[in-house]
Structures are given as C-alpha cells and as structure tokens.
Design a protein around this motif. Structure first.
Motif, PDB file in Angstrom:
ATOM      1  N   ARG A 116      43.565 -22.271 -23.008  1.00 55.09           N
ATOM      2  CA  ARG A 116      44.073 -23.500 -23.480  1.00 55.09           C
ATOM      3  C   ARG A 116      45.354 -23.281 -23.820  1.00 55.09           C
ATOM      4  NH1 ARG A 116      38.506 -23.698 -25.457  1.00 55.09           N
ATOM      5  NH2 ARG A 116      38.923 -22.648 -27.225  1.00 55.09           N
ATOM      6  N   MET A 117      45.912 -22.338 -24.499  1.00 54.29           N
ATOM      7  CA  MET A 117      47.556 -22.487 -24.788  1.00 54.29           C
ATOM      8  C   MET A 117      48.120 -22.460 -23.864  1.00 54.29           C
ATOM      9  SD  MET A 117      47.368 -19.850 -28.349  1.00 54.29           S
ATOM     10  CE  MET A 117      46.531 -18.443 -27.393  1.00 54.29           C
ATOM     11  N   LEU A 118      47.933 -21.705 -22.509  1.00 54.69           N
ATOM     12  CA  LEU A 118      48.770 -21.443 -21.364  1.00 54.69           C
ATOM     13  C   LEU A 118      48.784 -23.078 -20.859  1.00 54.69           C
ATOM     14  CD1 LEU A 118      47.895 -18.151 -19.960  1.00 54.69           C
ATOM     15  CD2 LEU A 118      49.907 -18.865 -20.999  1.00 54.69           C
ATOM     16  N   CYS A 119      47.776 -23.497 -20.866  1.00 55.16           N
ATOM     17  CA  CYS A 119      47.673 -25.096 -20.110  1.00 55.16           C
ATOM     18  C   CYS A 119      48.340 -25.988 -21.126  1.00 55.16           C
ATOM     19  CB  CYS A 119      46.014 -25.372 -20.210  1.00 55.16           C
ATOM     20  SG  CYS A 119      45.079 -24.671 -18.784  1.00 55.16           S
ATOM     21  N   ALA A 120      48.292 -25.965 -22.367  1.00 56.57           N
ATOM     22  CA  ALA A 120      48.953 -26.798 -23.061  1.00 56.57           C
ATOM     23  C   ALA A 120      50.568 -26.599 -23.083  1.00 56.57           C
ATOM     24  CB  ALA A 120      48.748 -26.699 -24.727  1.00 56.57           C
ATOM     25  N   SER A 121      50.746 -25.461 -23.021  1.00 48.04           N
ATOM     26  CA  SER A 121      52.258 -25.120 -22.650  1.00 48.04           C
ATOM     27  C   SER A 121      52.781 -25.504 -21.127  1.00 48.04           C
ATOM     28  CB  SER A 121      52.701 -23.688 -22.796  1.00 48.04           C
ATOM     29  OG  SER A 121      52.133 -22.819 -21.904  1.00 48.04           O
ATOM     30  N   TRP A 122      51.999 -25.496 -20.476  1.00 42.02           N
ATOM     31  CA  TRP A 122      52.423 -25.794 -19.011  1.00 42.02           C
ATOM     32  C   TRP A 122      52.473 -27.310 -18.758  1.00 42.02           C
ATOM     33  CZ3 TRP A 122      50.239 -29.154 -15.350  1.00 42.02           C
ATOM     34  CH2 TRP A 122      50.713 -28.955 -13.931  1.00 42.02           C
ATOM     35  N   ALA A 123      51.559 -28.162 -19.433  1.00 33.58           N
ATOM     36  CA  ALA A 123      51.256 -29.445 -19.426  1.00 33.58           C
ATOM     37  C   ALA A 123      52.312 -30.131 -20.217  1.00 33.58           C
ATOM     38  CB  ALA A 123      50.047 -30.120 -20.139  1.00 33.58           C
ATOM     39  N   HIS A 124      52.915 -29.267 -21.224  1.00 34.58           N
ATOM     40  CA  HIS A 124      54.130 -29.796 -21.921  1.00 34.58           C
ATOM     41  C   HIS A 124      55.616 -29.473 -21.310  1.00 34.58           C
ATOM     42  CE1 HIS A 124      55.863 -31.015 -25.815  1.00 34.58           C
ATOM     43  NE2 HIS A 124      57.083 -30.039 -25.818  1.00 34.58           N
ATOM     44  N   GLN A 125      55.468 -28.747 -20.231  1.00 37.17           N
ATOM     45  CA  GLN A 125      56.725 -28.386 -19.416  1.00 37.17           C
ATOM     46  C   GLN A 125      56.620 -29.421 -18.313  1.00 37.17           C
ATOM     47  OE1 GLN A 125      56.467 -24.592 -17.946  1.00 37.17           O
ATOM     48  NE2 GLN A 125      57.475 -23.564 -19.543  1.00 37.17           N
ATOM     49  N   HIS A 126      55.415 -29.703 -17.745  1.00 37.38           N
ATOM     50  CA  HIS A 126      55.380 -30.697 -16.594  1.00 37.38           C
ATOM     51  C   HIS A 126      54.797 -31.797 -17.116  1.00 37.38           C
ATOM     52  CE1 HIS A 126      55.519 -26.454 -15.132  1.00 37.38           C
ATOM     53  NE2 HIS A 126      55.965 -26.733 -14.052  1.00 37.38           N
TER      54      HIS A 126
END
Length: 160
Positions: A116-126
């Motif tokens: 979830r943390m990796l997805c949240a950081s990816w979603a924040h970048q993209h």
C-alpha cells in the motif's frame, strides 16, 4: 537463513522477497520463508521502516530524512494522516528489532502495508486515477528498484 548471515546479507532483501511472494500469491515460496517466523518478521519490519522513511515520507508528505525534528513534529500534530504514518513507523521499528508477537500474522499484515505504501507513493508521483494499473503490476517493479538500491548501499548489513 544461518548461511545468509555468514556472507553478510542485508536482511531487508529477505523482506523484499517475501513481499513479492505475498503480492504475486506465490504460496509455496511464501510458506518457505515463513518457516523462520521471527527472522522473517524482523526482516519485513526493517524493510517497512526503510520504505516508510525513504519512499513514503519524501514522496507523499515531503519529509526528507534530514528534516528537522521541529518540522516533523509540527507536521505530525497538524496532519492526522502523517501522524498515523508516524505511529506505523514506530511499530515497524519495533518489529525490525524483533519485538513482535504472532510473527507470521504480523509479517503478512506488514507486507500488505508495504504494498500500500509503494502504491501510494507511485500514485502521488503519477496520476492517482490509473484504472488500468494493478497492485501486482506496480509493486514488483518498485521492489526491484528498492532491492537494487539496497544491494548497492554502503550501509553495513543488518543482523536479524
């Protein structure tokens, strides 16, 4: 796992492997890693601590590892989401030190948190609204990047 200690393995790499098996639903390899529950729990806790400090905090909250304590404490008091992430960071730190009960259950829960943390950081970048992107597509790629960063780090390998 005793063999890994003799060659100076960074134990967070074991956490990377476990999260990959957890996300891709590879039950055979997941169960194999769960055969050493306390070492696995400490490894996953150390990986989660690294992910929250080096990926989530800078990308989502704009908090760098060299930010002052006053800035971080002020943000923790103002932003409830950052406060909750800060408390999770404390739990991950304790788990990384091997202070956890029910290690397999905790490892599974933290592996899902890492995803979830990796997805949240990816979603924040993209773009946060990518309907075609799935967790099982994003997380392994991000884990590969994280793993390559861990393999090249100058930090001395950690013991479980």
């Amino acid at each position: 796992m005793p063999e890994a200690a003799s060659v100076g393995t960074d134990w967070r790499l074991l956490g990377c492997a476990y999260v990959r098996f957890f996300i891709t639903n590879d039950k055979v390899n997941q169960r194999l890693l769960e055969s050493h529950p306390f070492d696995l729990s400490a490894s996953v806790g150390r990986l989660a601590f690294t992910v929250i400090e080096e990926v989530l905090f800078p990308e989502v909250f704009g908090v760098e590892t060299n930010s002052s304590y006053r800035e971080v404490d002020s943000l923790r008091r103002r932003d409830a989401e950052f406060g909750a992430a800060w408390l999770r960071r404390v739990r991950y730190r304790r788990q990384g030190l091997g202070l956890t009960l029910r290690p397999i259950r905790r490892s599974r829960h933290v592996a899902a948190d890492i995803a979830r943390m990796l997805c949240a950081s990816w979603a924040h970048q993209h773009s946060p609204h990518h309907p075609t992107v799935k967790v099982c597509d994003i997380v392994p790629v991000m884990l590969d990047d994280l793993r390559s960063g861990l393999c090249c780090s100058s930090e001395y390998p950690t013991d479980p």
